[in-house]
Motif scaffolding. Structure first.
Motif, PDB file in Angstrom:
ATOM      1  N   THR A 139       1.173  -1.053  -0.146  1.00 50.22           N
ATOM      2  CA  THR A 139      -0.350  -0.080   0.235  1.00 50.22           C
ATOM      3  C   THR A 139       1.289   0.905  -0.377  1.00 50.22           C
ATOM      4  O   THR A 139       0.238   2.356  -0.597  1.00 50.22           O
ATOM      5  N   ALA A 140       1.628   0.958   0.614  1.00 52.21           N
ATOM      6  CA  ALA A 140       2.815   2.589   0.435  1.00 52.21           C
ATOM      7  C   ALA A 140       3.671   2.149  -1.159  1.00 52.21           C
ATOM      8  O   ALA A 140       3.622   3.699  -1.341  1.00 52.21           O
ATOM      9  N   CYS A 141       3.800   1.447  -1.963  1.00 51.56           N
ATOM     10  CA  CYS A 141       4.000   1.579  -3.381  1.00 51.56           C
ATOM     11  C   CYS A 141       3.183   2.333  -3.951  1.00 51.56           C
ATOM     12  O   CYS A 141       3.329   3.128  -4.779  1.00 51.56           O
ATOM     13  N   TRP A 142       1.455   1.876  -3.345  1.00 47.94           N
ATOM     14  CA  TRP A 142       0.450   2.534  -4.434  1.00 47.94           C
ATOM     15  C   TRP A 142       0.718   3.862  -3.626  1.00 47.94           C
ATOM     16  O   TRP A 142       0.363   4.793  -4.820  1.00 47.94           O
ATOM     17  N   GLU A 143       0.475   4.534  -2.832  1.00 47.43           N
ATOM     18  CA  GLU A 143       0.493   5.541  -2.263  1.00 47.43           C
ATOM     19  C   GLU A 143       1.612   6.645  -2.429  1.00 47.43           C
ATOM     20  O   GLU A 143       1.480   7.837  -2.683  1.00 47.43           O
ATOM     21  N   ALA A 144       3.048   6.145  -3.034  1.00 45.81           N
ATOM     22  CA  ALA A 144       4.290   6.785  -3.799  1.00 45.81           C
ATOM     23  C   ALA A 144       2.960   6.880  -5.239  1.00 45.81           C
ATOM     24  O   ALA A 144       3.448   8.720  -6.372  1.00 45.81           O
ATOM     25  N   ILE A 145       2.831   6.144  -6.325  1.00 41.25           N
ATOM     26  CA  ILE A 145       1.765   6.583  -6.905  1.00 41.25           C
ATOM     27  C   ILE A 145       1.415   7.425  -7.321  1.00 41.25           C
ATOM     28  O   ILE A 145       1.157   8.672  -8.211  1.00 41.25           O
ATOM     29  N   GLY A 146       0.048   7.616  -5.797  1.00 38.04           N
ATOM     30  CA  GLY A 146      -0.860   8.200  -6.066  1.00 38.04           C
ATOM     31  C   GLY A 146       0.564   9.827  -6.154  1.00 38.04           C
ATOM     32  O   GLY A 146      -0.272  10.840  -6.564  1.00 38.04           O
ATOM     33  N   MET A 147       0.847   9.821  -4.988  1.00 40.27           N
ATOM     34  CA  MET A 147       1.486  11.102  -4.907  1.00 40.27           C
ATOM     35  C   MET A 147       2.359  11.491  -6.064  1.00 40.27           C
ATOM     36  O   MET A 147       2.249  13.078  -6.473  1.00 40.27           O
ATOM     37  N   ALA A 148       2.806  11.145  -7.117  1.00 40.85           N
ATOM     38  CA  ALA A 148       3.521  11.537  -7.909  1.00 40.85           C
ATOM     39  C   ALA A 148       2.262  11.981  -8.957  1.00 40.85           C
ATOM     40  O   ALA A 148       3.131  12.511  -9.635  1.00 40.85           O
ATOM     41  N   VAL A 209       7.940   6.040 -12.907  1.00 38.31           N
ATOM     42  CA  VAL A 209       8.539   5.075 -11.970  1.00 38.31           C
ATOM     43  C   VAL A 209       9.129   4.151 -11.479  1.00 38.31           C
ATOM     44  O   VAL A 209       9.212   4.617 -10.255  1.00 38.31           O
ATOM     45  N   VAL A 210       8.152   3.321 -11.311  1.00 42.89           N
ATOM     46  CA  VAL A 210       8.965   2.147  -9.910  1.00 42.89           C
ATOM     47  C   VAL A 210       9.811   1.139  -9.965  1.00 42.89           C
ATOM     48  O   VAL A 210       9.386   0.295 -11.054  1.00 42.89           O
ATOM     49  N   VAL A 211      10.640   1.126  -9.353  1.00 42.29           N
ATOM     50  CA  VAL A 211      11.157  -0.078  -9.690  1.00 42.29           C
ATOM     51  C   VAL A 211      11.570  -0.498  -8.545  1.00 42.29           C
ATOM     52  O   VAL A 211      11.742  -0.152  -7.420  1.00 42.29           O
ATOM     53  N   ILE A 238      10.409   6.480  -8.086  1.00 41.97           N
ATOM     54  CA  ILE A 238       9.761   5.709  -7.440  1.00 41.97           C
ATOM     55  C   ILE A 238      10.351   4.216  -6.911  1.00 41.97           C
ATOM     56  O   ILE A 238      10.338   3.814  -7.560  1.00 41.97           O
ATOM     57  N   ALA A 239      11.880   3.983  -5.581  1.00 41.96           N
ATOM     58  CA  ALA A 239      12.250   2.945  -5.380  1.00 41.96           C
ATOM     59  C   ALA A 239      11.740   2.260  -4.101  1.00 41.96           C
ATOM     60  O   ALA A 239      11.089   2.046  -3.347  1.00 41.96           O
ATOM     61  N   VAL A 240      11.072   0.818  -4.981  1.00 42.22           N
ATOM     62  CA  VAL A 240      10.885  -0.014  -3.723  1.00 42.22           C
ATOM     63  C   VAL A 240      11.387  -1.568  -3.000  1.00 42.22           C
ATOM     64  O   VAL A 240      12.423  -1.427  -3.840  1.00 42.22           O
ATOM     65  N   VAL A 241      11.502  -0.981  -1.580  1.00 46.13           N
ATOM     66  CA  VAL A 241      12.584  -2.066  -1.152  1.00 46.13           C
ATOM     67  C   VAL A 241      11.772  -2.749  -0.428  1.00 46.13           C
ATOM     68  O   VAL A 241      11.126  -2.418   0.787  1.00 46.13           O
TER      69      VAL A 241
END
Length: 452
Positions: A139-148, A209-211, A238-241
């Motif tokens: 969900t943090a990943c999605w929130e980052a996309i929405g933020m972008a 771009v999400v990687v 956006i980087a996802v760890v």
């Protein structure tokens, strides 16, 4: 005694307000295959507490306990050693019963803990600022996309083929309600990442771009060139760890120019726990802080000059008008954030780097041993503690057979990508500090026997 406070009239009035004809209408988005057609099978309708306890205990005994067998599962959830002191401290009454600090002036202990957590996460991710945690990594990943989208005023996100498919699925579910266009694809069973392809696809409509770093196959890519390409097109990187322990050994995404870095903090302080609860990490560049979801705790001084903590920024819909909120996912997983912070504090920078090196050393040794099994090919040539093997046959039945022998061999890519035939022979193996040489040998021996 059942407590049902609503009358049939109450239910009808509520359904009328939301425009639903029946309660069943509220579940139309749940696939029919996922809906129950009756009571849960195997549970008694009525029984004493003792009988139910015995029944549930018997069911629990059918599970394979992660700590009792060779364990190589990963792909976003990792078995690390959590010091006993972590569990002891989070169960102290002042922590265990603490709730969201709606009155921050009387929640100084909770705010200080969250402030320390933010500091640790920001340093770990290499970002200017981090929030006081999110629900989980996906969900943090999605929130980052929405933020972008809010920052760039664009609605197309390019998702790396190496992004965890569960994260992709969550993002696509949420995008149904926002209109964002998400471009994604399955990875190829090769050592090369798709960074060059991602750069080529960035255009004037791209918000981000999400990687994933390291990605779903365990591969590690230099994100610097991708970050530069995003900046040139005014898109965000956006980087996802999903494995934060890796950042004790490899350069952080923030150092390589990522605008937003999110992740899953489960590896530190939080056990596997059947898939949750976990804790989402979220950091970004300082100039984007006002669009960051969640909450931000800050340090200040009171009228007498004494150190204190406050909620500096709170954009959750619980705190402000819903239409002005950056996120309606309100849970910040505070207790798991505390566990994460305690574990990080016990490790310190030196301890985290040492833990990371132990993970990597063990993973390299395991990869070399497993690659000696006839027919097995090591796909990932640059990895931290997780790598992908290519088996001479489909991996899913092999994993099931090994599980029956008491060895949890890893995650088959056919399970994650059931529609991608080219990935069905792939097996992702994770090796952490809890894996012993005997565990690796048990996996290698069993794998050789099954593949013979």
């Amino acid at each position: 005694m059942r407590y049902l406070p609503l009358t049939q009239h109450d239910r009808e009035a509520m359904l009328s307000v939301v425009g639903a004809g029946s309660i069943d209408d509220l579940f139309v988005d749940v696939p029919e295959a996922a809906q129950l057609d009756g009571p849960v099978h195997g549970l008694p309708d009525h029984a004493s507490e003792l009988a139910v306890e015995r029944h549930m205990t018997a069911l629990a005994r059918k599970n394979t306990v992660a700590g009792e067998v060779p364990f190589f599962l990963g792909c976003g959830a990792y078995k690390h050693h959590v010091p006993a002191s972590v569990d002891h401290l989070i169960q102290r009454g002042e922590f265990l019963t603490a709730y969201t600090p709606y009155q921050p002036e009387i929640a100084q202990g909770t705010l200080q803990m969250l402030f320390e957590f933010q500091t640790q996460v920001a340093r770990l991710l290499g970002t200017d600022v981090a929030n006081a945690s999110m629900y989980d990594g996906s969900t943090a990943c999605w929130e980052a996309i929405g933020m972008a989208r809010r920052i760039t005023k664009r609605g197309k996100a390019i998702l790396s083929s190496g992004l965890h498919p569960h994260y992709v699925s969550v993002a696509k579910t949420m995008a149904k309600f926002t209109g964002d266009v998400l471009e994604s694809a399955a990875p190829t069973l090769s050592a090369e990442t798709d960074v060059a392809d991602l750069i080529a696809r960035i255009d004037a409509d791209t918000s981000c771009v999400v990687v994933q770093y390291p990605d779903i196959l365990g591969r590690i890519a230099d994100l610097s060139e991708l970050a530069t390409a995003c900046q040139a097109k005014k898109a965000l990187l956006i980087a996802v760890v999903t494995e934060p322990v890796a950042l004790g050994a490899i350069k952080s995404p923030g150092e390589m120019g990522a605008d937003i870095v999110v992740g899953e903090g489960q590896s530190l302080g939080v056990g596997l726990q059947f898939g949750g609860p976990y804790v989402g990490l979220f950091g970004c560049k300082d100039k984007y802080v006002r669009q960051m979801p969640g909450r931000l705790c800050g340090e200040t001084v009171d009228a007498d000059g004494r150190r204190g903590f406050v909620l500096t920024l709170s954009t959750r819909e619980q705190h402000i008008r819903r239409e002005k909120a950056t996120s309606n996912i309100c849970t910040n997983s505070g207790l798991c954030a505390l566990a994460f912070s305690i574990h990080m504090t016990l490790l310190g920078e030196k301890g985290l780097r040492g833990l990371a090196m132990v993970n990597h050393t063990k993973a390299v040794a395991a990869a070399e041993r497993l690659a000696q099994v006839p027919g097995v090919e090591l796909v990932t040539d640059r990895f931290f503690n997780e790598f992908t093997l290519k088996l001479p046959t489909e991996a899913r039945p092999v994993v099931r057979t090994l599980a029956e022998r008491g060895v949890l061999a890893g995650v088959s890519l056919g399970r994650l990508y059931p529609d991608a035939d080219e990935l069905k022979n792939g097996l992702v193996v994770a090796v952490t500090e809890v894996v012993t040489d005997e565990d690796v040998e048990a996996l290698a021996t069993a794998l050789q026997e099954v593949l013979a």
